[in-house]
Write a protein that holds these residues in place. Structure first.
Motif, PDB file in Angstrom:
ATOM      1  N   PHE A  85      20.346  10.900  76.447  1.00 20.35           N
ATOM      2  CA  PHE A  85      19.903  12.145  77.075  1.00 20.35           C
ATOM      3  C   PHE A  85      20.791  13.305  76.625  1.00 20.35           C
ATOM      4  N   CYS A  86      22.103  13.142  76.719  1.00 19.28           N
ATOM      5  CA  CYS A  86      23.026  14.224  76.382  1.00 19.28           C
ATOM      6  C   CYS A  86      23.112  14.458  74.875  1.00 19.28           C
ATOM      7  N   ILE A  87      22.950  13.413  74.076  1.00 23.83           N
ATOM      8  CA  ILE A  87      22.933  13.592  72.621  1.00 23.83           C
ATOM      9  C   ILE A  87      21.788  14.524  72.243  1.00 23.83           C
ATOM     10  N   ASP A  88      20.606  14.249  72.773  1.00 19.00           N
ATOM     11  CA  ASP A  88      19.454  15.084  72.446  1.00 19.00           C
ATOM     12  C   ASP A  88      19.639  16.506  72.972  1.00 19.00           C
ATOM     13  N   ALA A  89      20.143  16.636  74.200  1.00 18.31           N
ATOM     14  CA  ALA A  89      20.297  17.958  74.788  1.00 18.31           C
ATOM     15  C   ALA A  89      21.269  18.821  73.992  1.00 18.31           C
ATOM     16  N   HIS A  90      22.393  18.246  73.573  1.00 19.90           N
ATOM     17  CA  HIS A  90      23.408  19.070  72.911  1.00 19.90           C
ATOM     18  C   HIS A  90      23.131  19.247  71.417  1.00 19.90           C
ATOM     19  N   THR A  91      22.284  18.402  70.874  1.00 22.08           N
ATOM     20  CA  THR A  91      21.751  18.713  69.546  1.00 22.08           C
ATOM     21  C   THR A  91      20.894  19.973  69.624  1.00 22.08           C
ATOM     22  N   MET A  92      20.098  20.090  70.682  1.00 19.48           N
ATOM     23  CA  MET A  92      19.288  21.293  70.869  1.00 19.48           C
ATOM     24  C   MET A  92      20.167  22.523  71.091  1.00 19.48           C
ATOM     25  N   PHE A  93      21.261  22.350  71.810  1.00 24.36           N
ATOM     26  CA  PHE A  93      22.138  23.497  72.032  1.00 24.36           C
ATOM     27  C   PHE A  93      22.816  23.942  70.733  1.00 24.36           C
ATOM     28  N   LEU A  94      23.067  23.018  69.822  1.00 24.91           N
ATOM     29  CA  LEU A  94      23.597  23.429  68.521  1.00 24.91           C
ATOM     30  C   LEU A  94      22.524  24.138  67.690  1.00 24.91           C
ATOM     31  N   HIS A  95      21.273  23.827  67.891  1.00 26.83           N
ATOM     32  CA  HIS A  95      20.208  24.659  67.323  1.00 26.83           C
ATOM     33  C   HIS A  95      20.320  26.071  67.903  1.00 26.83           C
ATOM     34  N   THR A  97      22.952  27.665  69.007  1.00 25.26           N
ATOM     35  CA  THR A  97      24.105  28.425  68.499  1.00 25.26           C
ATOM     36  C   THR A  97      23.901  28.877  67.061  1.00 25.26           C
ATOM     37  N   GLY A  98      22.846  28.384  66.421  1.00 23.03           N
ATOM     38  CA  GLY A  98      22.612  28.693  65.011  1.00 23.03           C
ATOM     39  C   GLY A  98      23.173  27.639  64.071  1.00 23.03           C
ATOM     40  N   ASP A  99      23.605  26.500  64.633  1.00 22.90           N
ATOM     41  CA  ASP A  99      24.224  25.431  63.847  1.00 22.90           C
ATOM     42  C   ASP A  99      23.341  24.197  63.840  1.00 22.90           C
ATOM     43  N   ALA A 100      22.054  24.392  63.515  1.00 22.38           N
ATOM     44  CA  ALA A 100      21.082  23.305  63.578  1.00 22.38           C
ATOM     45  C   ALA A 100      21.461  22.146  62.667  1.00 22.38           C
ATOM     46  N   ASP A 101      21.831  22.438  61.425  1.00 21.39           N
ATOM     47  CA  ASP A 101      22.152  21.355  60.491  1.00 21.39           C
ATOM     48  C   ASP A 101      23.370  20.571  60.962  1.00 21.39           C
ATOM     49  N   LEU A 102      24.334  21.269  61.533  1.00 20.83           N
ATOM     50  CA  LEU A 102      25.517  20.595  62.075  1.00 20.83           C
ATOM     51  C   LEU A 102      25.107  19.631  63.179  1.00 20.83           C
ATOM     52  N   GLY A 103      24.280  20.094  64.115  1.00 22.56           N
ATOM     53  CA  GLY A 103      23.836  19.239  65.205  1.00 22.56           C
ATOM     54  C   GLY A 103      23.048  18.040  64.724  1.00 22.56           C
ATOM     55  N   GLU A 104      22.141  18.274  63.776  1.00 20.92           N
ATOM     56  CA  GLU A 104      21.324  17.185  63.258  1.00 20.92           C
ATOM     57  C   GLU A 104      22.179  16.148  62.524  1.00 20.92           C
ATOM     58  N   GLN A 176      11.646  15.755  72.497  1.00 22.51           N
ATOM     59  CA  GLN A 176      12.910  16.240  71.939  1.00 22.51           C
ATOM     60  C   GLN A 176      13.339  15.452  70.708  1.00 22.51           C
ATOM     61  N   ARG A 177      12.688  14.311  70.436  1.00 22.34           N
ATOM     62  CA  ARG A 177      13.041  13.528  69.252  1.00 22.34           C
ATOM     63  C   ARG A 177      12.505  14.162  67.961  1.00 22.34           C
ATOM     64  N   LEU A 178      11.613  15.172  68.095  1.00 20.97           N
ATOM     65  CA  LEU A 178      11.065  15.858  66.930  1.00 20.97           C
ATOM     66  C   LEU A 178      11.917  17.078  66.600  1.00 20.97           C
ATOM     67  N   ARG A 179      12.331  17.206  65.337  1.00 18.48           N
ATOM     68  CA  ARG A 179      13.196  18.327  64.972  1.00 18.48           C
ATOM     69  C   ARG A 179      12.537  19.673  65.273  1.00 18.48           C
ATOM     70  N   ALA A 180      11.253  19.785  65.049  1.00 16.07           N
ATOM     71  CA  ALA A 180      10.578  21.054  65.323  1.00 16.07           C
ATOM     72  C   ALA A 180      10.678  21.429  66.796  1.00 16.07           C
ATOM     73  N   VAL A 181      10.603  20.425  67.664  1.00 16.95           N
ATOM     74  CA  VAL A 181      10.719  20.683  69.103  1.00 16.95           C
ATOM     75  C   VAL A 181      12.163  21.044  69.452  1.00 16.95           C
ATOM     76  N   ARG A 182      13.123  20.357  68.845  1.00 17.39           N
ATOM     77  CA  ARG A 182      14.527  20.706  69.088  1.00 17.39           C
ATOM     78  C   ARG A 182      14.803  22.146  68.649  1.00 17.39           C
ATOM     79  N   SER A 183      14.233  22.533  67.543  1.00 21.31           N
ATOM     80  CA  SER A 183      14.412  23.891  67.053  1.00 21.31           C
ATOM     81  C   SER A 183      13.807  24.904  68.024  1.00 21.31           C
ATOM     82  N   ALA A 184      12.588  24.635  68.503  1.00 20.75           N
ATOM     83  CA  ALA A 184      11.932  25.544  69.440  1.00 20.75           C
ATOM     84  C   ALA A 184      12.711  25.628  70.752  1.00 20.75           C
ATOM     85  N   ALA A 185      13.186  24.472  71.237  1.00 24.68           N
ATOM     86  CA  ALA A 185      13.976  24.470  72.471  1.00 24.68           C
ATOM     87  C   ALA A 185      15.267  25.251  72.275  1.00 24.68           C
ATOM     88  N   GLY A 186      15.891  25.097  71.104  1.00 23.02           N
ATOM     89  CA  GLY A 186      17.108  25.848  70.811  1.00 23.02           C
ATOM     90  C   GLY A 186      16.869  27.343  70.864  1.00 23.02           C
TER      91      GLY A 186
END
Length: 344
Positions: A85-95, A97-104, A176-186
């Motif tokens: 749960f927290c891995i997915d959530a904070h990957t989205m938060f790195l999206h 911050t503008g650090d999507a590639d870092l989070g992924e 949230q497992r889809l990168r496009a959704v993580r990006s939109a949530a970010g």
């Protein structure tokens, strides 16, 4: 974030009153949503809710260091604890911050290309195992310890609450497992994540009481927030007798930070349900099952009781992480120089 709740029926934010309503107001303003399941799940105990929020706000959101760096720390701890749960959530938060590639990269098990983020990630992941944490060099200046140590300890607590009491779904159907959704949530959290917050504004929400503030936090608001959460969480010890409390601490003292095997003979059976739940919450909260809760719960045990029992187990693990991380903090007041410092 509308994650599904296990074992409890939390009060929705719109029905909250008093201290809880004020927490949700701050969550909406500073976190970007008042429906974060990791906090709502604690709503049966307004004191736990307020204290957990205060520690996250004052460390992750408003602490010293960079928000990206603190998100890397939160993500590293979550990976070590296997909190999906927290891995997915904070990957989205790195999206956000503008650090999507870092989070992924981190979420996929990779190592950041930036050596400073790589050291920070390694430090955060090592914090689950006290022996490893004690040998790991601080990847940040000592005066930023309130932000980074506070964030690490906050997520050792939050990970265990989430793994024990939530499903793994941050969004419906695991979108949230889809990168496009993580990006939109970010993008939806971008404004909140990039805001400069004034430290200390959550402290008015803390339960009253005199508490010892940890030295590693200095005069930062992180100290009172951590002390309050520890004090409230340890109240869950009341659900164990003295022998069980001693046994829990004995097992945690001997634990090396490893995830237990499928066959775990040292884990008490369901004939000692409170001790079993506490040890599961501390070491492997993702293995708590309905049968474990049912073996302990009686008509007198409300959701308030259950979240305090789980919080007690989580806090025992947090205390071990704190001891290891702060021993390193005290010993290492000099850290590896940055590239800019080496160039001077």
């Amino acid at each position: 974030m509308s994650g599904s709740f296990r074992f409890t029926a939390p009060t929705p934010p719109k029905h909250a009153t008093g201290r809880s309503a004020e927490v949700y107001r701050q969550l909406a303003d500073d976190f970007g949503t008042d429906r974060a399941a990791t906090f709502t799940v604690l709503s049966a105990s307004p004191e736990l809710l307020a204290s957990a929020w205060a520690l996250v706000r004052e460390s992750l959101l408003a602490g010293p260091g960079t928000r990206t760096g603190r998100e890397v720390a939160a993500l590293g701890v979550s990976l070590a604890n296997r909190c999906r749960f927290c891995i997915d959530a904070h990957t989205m938060f790195l999206h956000a911050t503008g650090d999507a590639d870092l989070g992924e990269t981190i979420a996929a098990g990779g190592v950041p290309g930036d050596p400073e983020y790589a050291r920070l990630l390694a430090w955060a992941k090592a914090s689950r195992a006290p022996a490893a944490a004690g040998r790991t060099e601080l990847p940040f200046p000592a005066d930023q310890s309130p932000g980074y140590v506070g964030t690490a300890l906050a997520f050792h607590f939050i990970n265990r609450i989430a793994s024990a009491l939530l499903t793994e779904s941050v969004l419906p159907c695991d979108l949230q497992r889809l990168r496009a959704v993580r990006s939109a949530a970010g993008r939806s959290f971008r404004r909140a994540v990039r805001a400069e917050l004034a430290p200390g504004e959550s402290l008015v929400l803390l339960p009253e009481g005199e508490r010892a503030v940890p030295q590693w936090a200095g005069d930062s608001p992180v100290g009172p927030a951590y002390a309050a959460l520890r004090s409230v969480a340890l109240m869950g010890a009341a659900f164990l007798d003295e022998d069980e409390q001693a046994r829990a601490r004995e097992m945690l003292s001997a634990w090396d930070g490893a995830h237990p095997p499928a066959y775990w003979p040292e884990l008490p059976g369901r004939d000692r349900p409170a001790l079993r739940l506490v040890l599961l919450a501390a070491i492997a909260p993702y293995r708590i099952e309905q049968e474990d809760v049912d073996a302990w719960r009686t008509p007198q045990h409300t959701d308030h009781c259950l979240v305090h029992l789980v919080a007690y187990g989580a806090c025992l693990a947090v205390e071990r992480a704190e001891a290891a991380l702060t021993a390193t903090t005290a010993r290492m007041h000099t850290v590896r120089p940055t590239a800019a410092q080496e160039a001077q």
